[in-house]
Design a protein around this motif. Structure first.
Motif, PDB file in Angstrom:
ATOM      1  N   HIS A 183       0.885  -1.066  -0.154  1.00 28.32           N
ATOM      2  CA  HIS A 183      -0.512   0.094  -0.268  1.00 28.32           C
ATOM      3  C   HIS A 183       0.849   1.109   0.022  1.00 28.32           C
ATOM      4  O   HIS A 183       0.247   2.548  -0.428  1.00 28.32           O
ATOM      5  N   ASP A 184       1.818   1.233   0.383  1.00 26.03           N
ATOM      6  CA  ASP A 184       3.141   2.240   0.363  1.00 26.03           C
ATOM      7  C   ASP A 184       3.891   2.623  -0.833  1.00 26.03           C
ATOM      8  O   ASP A 184       4.295   3.687  -1.992  1.00 26.03           O
ATOM      9  N   MET A 186       3.339   3.413  -3.753  1.00 23.71           N
ATOM     10  CA  MET A 186       3.098   4.526  -5.030  1.00 23.71           C
ATOM     11  C   MET A 186       3.165   4.230  -5.748  1.00 23.71           C
ATOM     12  O   MET A 186       2.943   3.921  -7.333  1.00 23.71           O
ATOM     13  N   GLN A 211      -5.579  12.069   4.464  1.00 25.00           N
ATOM     14  CA  GLN A 211      -5.640  11.146   2.868  1.00 25.00           C
ATOM     15  C   GLN A 211      -6.964  11.496   2.309  1.00 25.00           C
ATOM     16  O   GLN A 211      -7.721  10.264   1.570  1.00 25.00           O
ATOM     17  N   VAL A 225     -11.299   8.934   1.319  1.00 28.36           N
ATOM     18  CA  VAL A 225     -10.028   8.789   0.617  1.00 28.36           C
ATOM     19  C   VAL A 225     -10.433   9.495  -0.528  1.00 28.36           C
ATOM     20  O   VAL A 225     -11.057   9.347  -0.709  1.00 28.36           O
ATOM     21  N   THR A 226      -9.215   9.739  -0.799  1.00 23.97           N
ATOM     22  CA  THR A 226      -9.198  10.474  -2.036  1.00 23.97           C
ATOM     23  C   THR A 226      -7.785   9.967  -3.531  1.00 23.97           C
ATOM     24  O   THR A 226      -7.798  10.320  -4.332  1.00 23.97           O
ATOM     25  N   ALA A 227      -6.870   8.811  -2.569  1.00 24.45           N
ATOM     26  CA  ALA A 227      -5.847   8.695  -3.371  1.00 24.45           C
ATOM     27  C   ALA A 227      -6.418   8.294  -4.529  1.00 24.45           C
ATOM     28  O   ALA A 227      -5.512   8.075  -5.539  1.00 24.45           O
ATOM     29  N   HIS A 228      -7.847   7.778  -4.693  1.00 17.22           N
ATOM     30  CA  HIS A 228      -7.608   6.631  -6.258  1.00 17.22           C
ATOM     31  C   HIS A 228      -8.235   8.121  -7.174  1.00 17.22           C
ATOM     32  O   HIS A 228      -7.370   7.734  -8.191  1.00 17.22           O
ATOM     33  N   ARG A 230      -5.872  11.068  -7.779  1.00 17.59           N
ATOM     34  CA  ARG A 230      -4.282  10.910  -8.544  1.00 17.59           C
ATOM     35  C   ARG A 230      -4.038   9.619  -8.825  1.00 17.59           C
ATOM     36  O   ARG A 230      -3.675   9.454 -10.010  1.00 17.59           O
ATOM     37  N   GLU A 271     -12.709  16.962  -6.129  1.00 16.54           N
ATOM     38  CA  GLU A 271     -12.257  15.909  -5.134  1.00 16.54           C
ATOM     39  C   GLU A 271     -14.151  15.349  -4.317  1.00 16.54           C
ATOM     40  O   GLU A 271     -13.664  14.117  -4.202  1.00 16.54           O
TER      41      GLU A 271
END
Length: 311
Positions: A183-184, A186, A211, A225-228, A230, A271
């Motif tokens: 998971h780290d 990227m 995050q 979460v909003t990482a997806h 990016r 977002e």
């Protein structure tokens, strides 16, 4: 680099033979023995273990009850408790289903089907990677195994603190997933998406606002979460909802993998709007089989300003 990642994932180390790991070996042998049991016995054991966990894991029990109270206000207190107990049963059943996926996969023969596979195939045929928006299902790796019967899934995972346990789980999962991505990592995640991979990703837990953003989940403000966003923007991949669940007679279950159409305009310029859309997707999935999700996680531990603590 963290301690658990100071070695190659899945690598056996001679230190695992030391006495401090003997308890782990005993536990592993015990788990493997459970995988060869008939489903009728696994089913009974799951119910017994669920009853024990319900009685002993008070914090998890309270969290499950509270989550269901706020997410399903239409349920009576009796319905909330009944379904909360089913969550523990489904979790234990999922443990046996995962063991079957690891060691006795033939058990699933003629028990599963898929709907919407063409959405993944079409996206990959057009050169896109696919980020599969899923959930932390109680089916665990059994769901991954079901997917692997139709396409080659990758998975994002969090390494275990115990290096021997991490080796064990990694090797078991290696029979199911084409790639396991820390998971780290990227860069590795983006690289797989650019290479056209289909990666199971679950944006359904509370990791705070560093995050993510606040967005309604079953009508309740929740850190999302909003990482997806990016990942999709950088890799030019597409987002496709994925869900798998057990249905029918629990004594002779069937399984369905449900793949929905591409989420259009994801990511957008907003977002918060994207977070709302993702939460609505997850809500719709969970309503299909409400107790087959890990409701014992504190989904609402982060509270918006002016809102009282739920727990």
């Amino acid at each position: 680099m963290s301690q658990q990642q100071s070695y190659i994932p899945g690598e056996f180390r001679w230190e695992f033979l030391l006495p401090k790991y003997w308890k782990n070996w005993i536990a592993i042998i015990f788990l493997i023995s459970l995988a060869i049991l008939p489903w009728a016995i696994q089913w009974r054991l799951a119910h017994g273990l669920a009853h024990i966990c319900w009685s002993l894991l008070r914090s998890r029990r309270k969290t499950t009850l509270r989550n269901m109270e706020v997410c399903f206000p239409e349920w009576s207190p009796a319905e909330v408790e009944t379904n909360a107990k089913k969550v523990f049963i489904d979790m234990m059943l999922g443990m046996f289903e995962t063991l079957n996926a690891w060691y006795c996969p033939k058990w699933f023969k003629n028990r599963h089907h898929i709907e919407g596979l063409e959405h993944i195939q079409n996206a990959q045929a057009q050169g896109h990677g696919v980020l599969l928006l899923g959930t932390h299902s109680t089916l665990l790796d059994a769901g991954g195994y079901l997917c692997s019967q139709y396409f080659e899934p990758d998975v994002v995972y969090r390494p275990q603190d115990n290096p021997m346990l991490d080796m064990f789980i990694y090797r078991c999962r290696d029979t199911i997933y084409k790639h396991q991505i820390d998971h780290d990592d990227m860069r590795g995640l983006i690289r797989r998406l650019k290479d056209g991979g289909a990666i199971w990703y679950s944006p359904d837990q509370d990791f705070g606002l560093k995050q993510g953003v606040m967005a309604p989940f079953f009508g309740v403000p929740a850190a999302t979460v909003t990482a997806h966003r990016r990942l999709l923007k950088i890799s030019k991949a597409v987002a496709i909802p994925l869900y798998f669940y057990r249905y029918g007679d629990i004594r002779n279950p069937k399984y369905k993998v449900l793949i929905e159409p591409i989420v259009e305009n994801m990511p957008s310029e907003d977002e918060v709007d994207d977070a709302i859309r993702v939460n609505k997707i997850i809500e719709a999935q969970l309503r299909i089989a409400p107790t087959q999700w890990m409701w014992f996680h504190r989904r609402f531990k982060t509270r918006a300003e002016g809102y009282e603590s739920i727990y």
